[in-house]
Design a protein around this motif. Structure first.
Motif, PDB file in Angstrom:
ATOM      1  N   ILE A  55       0.838  -1.209   0.000  1.00 50.68           N
ATOM      2  CA  ILE A  55       0.000   0.000   0.000  1.00 50.68           C
ATOM      3  C   ILE A  55       0.867   1.250   0.000  1.00 50.68           C
ATOM      4  O   ILE A  55       0.573   2.223  -0.702  1.00 50.68           O
ATOM      5  CB  ILE A  55      -0.967  -0.031   1.203  1.00 50.68           C
ATOM      6  CG1 ILE A  55      -2.004  -1.134   1.004  1.00 50.68           C
ATOM      7  CG2 ILE A  55      -1.636   1.308   1.406  1.00 50.68           C
ATOM      8  CD1 ILE A  55      -2.873  -1.398   2.200  1.00 50.68           C
ATOM      9  N   MET A  56       1.974   1.221   0.757  1.00 44.53           N
ATOM     10  CA  MET A  56       2.872   2.378   0.779  1.00 44.53           C
ATOM     11  C   MET A  56       3.505   2.607  -0.598  1.00 44.53           C
ATOM     12  O   MET A  56       3.634   3.755  -1.050  1.00 44.53           O
ATOM     13  CB  MET A  56       3.953   2.189   1.847  1.00 44.53           C
ATOM     14  CG  MET A  56       3.420   2.284   3.254  1.00 44.53           C
ATOM     15  SD  MET A  56       4.614   1.879   4.536  1.00 44.53           S
ATOM     16  CE  MET A  56       5.934   2.991   4.180  1.00 44.53           C
ATOM     17  N   THR A  57       3.889   1.538  -1.277  1.00 49.69           N
ATOM     18  CA  THR A  57       4.463   1.658  -2.620  1.00 49.69           C
ATOM     19  C   THR A  57       3.433   2.198  -3.599  1.00 49.69           C
ATOM     20  O   THR A  57       3.737   3.074  -4.420  1.00 49.69           O
ATOM     21  CB  THR A  57       4.978   0.286  -3.094  1.00 49.69           C
ATOM     22  OG1 THR A  57       5.929  -0.197  -2.151  1.00 49.69           O
ATOM     23  CG2 THR A  57       5.613   0.376  -4.467  1.00 49.69           C
ATOM     24  N   LEU A  58       2.224   1.697  -3.528  1.00 46.86           N
ATOM     25  CA  LEU A  58       1.162   2.178  -4.412  1.00 46.86           C
ATOM     26  C   LEU A  58       0.881   3.649  -4.156  1.00 46.86           C
ATOM     27  O   LEU A  58       0.709   4.435  -5.097  1.00 46.86           O
ATOM     28  CB  LEU A  58      -0.109   1.356  -4.206  1.00 46.86           C
ATOM     29  CG  LEU A  58      -1.311   1.726  -5.067  1.00 46.86           C
ATOM     30  CD1 LEU A  58      -0.987   1.487  -6.532  1.00 46.86           C
ATOM     31  CD2 LEU A  58      -2.518   0.935  -4.649  1.00 46.86           C
ATOM     32  N   TRP A  59       0.863   4.057  -2.899  1.00 44.36           N
ATOM     33  CA  TRP A  59       0.631   5.458  -2.554  1.00 44.36           C
ATOM     34  C   TRP A  59       1.751   6.340  -3.121  1.00 44.36           C
ATOM     35  O   TRP A  59       1.496   7.411  -3.669  1.00 44.36           O
ATOM     36  CB  TRP A  59       0.544   5.612  -1.032  1.00 44.36           C
ATOM     37  CG  TRP A  59       0.286   7.019  -0.600  1.00 44.36           C
ATOM     38  CD1 TRP A  59       1.192   7.883  -0.082  1.00 44.36           C
ATOM     39  CD2 TRP A  59      -0.940   7.722  -0.691  1.00 44.36           C
ATOM     40  NE1 TRP A  59       0.600   9.078   0.179  1.00 44.36           N
ATOM     41  CE2 TRP A  59      -0.721   9.012  -0.192  1.00 44.36           C
ATOM     42  CE3 TRP A  59      -2.207   7.395  -1.132  1.00 44.36           C
ATOM     43  CZ2 TRP A  59      -1.714   9.967  -0.118  1.00 44.36           C
ATOM     44  CZ3 TRP A  59      -3.191   8.342  -1.056  1.00 44.36           C
ATOM     45  CH2 TRP A  59      -2.952   9.609  -0.563  1.00 44.36           C
ATOM     46  N   GLY A  60       2.988   5.892  -3.001  1.00 40.23           N
ATOM     47  CA  GLY A  60       4.115   6.641  -3.547  1.00 40.23           C
ATOM     48  C   GLY A  60       4.043   6.746  -5.063  1.00 40.23           C
ATOM     49  O   GLY A  60       4.348   7.799  -5.644  1.00 40.23           O
ATOM     50  N   LEU A  62       1.316   6.683  -6.897  1.00 35.57           N
ATOM     51  CA  LEU A  62       0.225   7.607  -7.236  1.00 35.57           C
ATOM     52  C   LEU A  62       0.629   9.057  -6.992  1.00 35.57           C
ATOM     53  O   LEU A  62       0.306   9.940  -7.790  1.00 35.57           O
ATOM     54  CB  LEU A  62      -1.028   7.259  -6.432  1.00 35.57           C
ATOM     55  CG  LEU A  62      -1.717   5.944  -6.806  1.00 35.57           C
ATOM     56  CD1 LEU A  62      -2.845   5.650  -5.850  1.00 35.57           C
ATOM     57  CD2 LEU A  62      -2.217   5.997  -8.232  1.00 35.57           C
ATOM     58  N   LYS A  63       1.342   9.311  -5.868  1.00 37.58           N
ATOM     59  CA  LYS A  63       1.817  10.667  -5.610  1.00 37.58           C
ATOM     60  C   LYS A  63       2.803  11.107  -6.683  1.00 37.58           C
ATOM     61  O   LYS A  63       2.756  12.249  -7.155  1.00 37.58           O
ATOM     62  CB  LYS A  63       2.487  10.735  -4.230  1.00 37.58           C
ATOM     63  CG  LYS A  63       1.534  11.081  -3.123  1.00 37.58           C
ATOM     64  CD  LYS A  63       2.203  11.101  -1.765  1.00 37.58           C
ATOM     65  CE  LYS A  63       3.238  12.166  -1.619  1.00 37.58           C
ATOM     66  NZ  LYS A  63       3.749  12.251  -0.231  1.00 37.58           N
TER      67      LYS A  63
END
Length: 79
Positions: A55-60, A62-63
């Motif tokens: 989830i942290m990788t996906l959030w990064g 997307l940002k």
């Protein structure tokens, strides 16, 4: 030919309704024990712990994509 096939299919499906169902009996109570429940809980914990970095990788990502789109829009506005 179509009428014969339709009649045959109808009769076969009608006869299939009267077959025995091979269902499992549900009158047995769950009795696997504490070790099985502990193992399932451990597996669930492993899955949840592996979801956190994903989830942290996906959030990064997307940002980064949003920042990249914003920067390219600014560059096009400056041209």
């Amino acid at each position: 030919m179509k009428t014969t096939r339709l009649a045959t299919t109808t009769v076969l499906l009608w006869l299939a309704m009267f077959g025995d169902a091979f269902a499992v009996s549900t009158n047995r109570v769950y009795s696997s024990g504490i070790f099985v429940l502990g193992f399932i809980a451990f597996c669930a914990l492993v899955v949840v712990v592996q979801l956190i970095p994903a989830i942290m990788t996906l959030w990064g990502m997307l940002k980064g994509a949003a920042d990249n789109a914003k920067n390219s829009a600014k560059a096009e506005a400056n041209d």
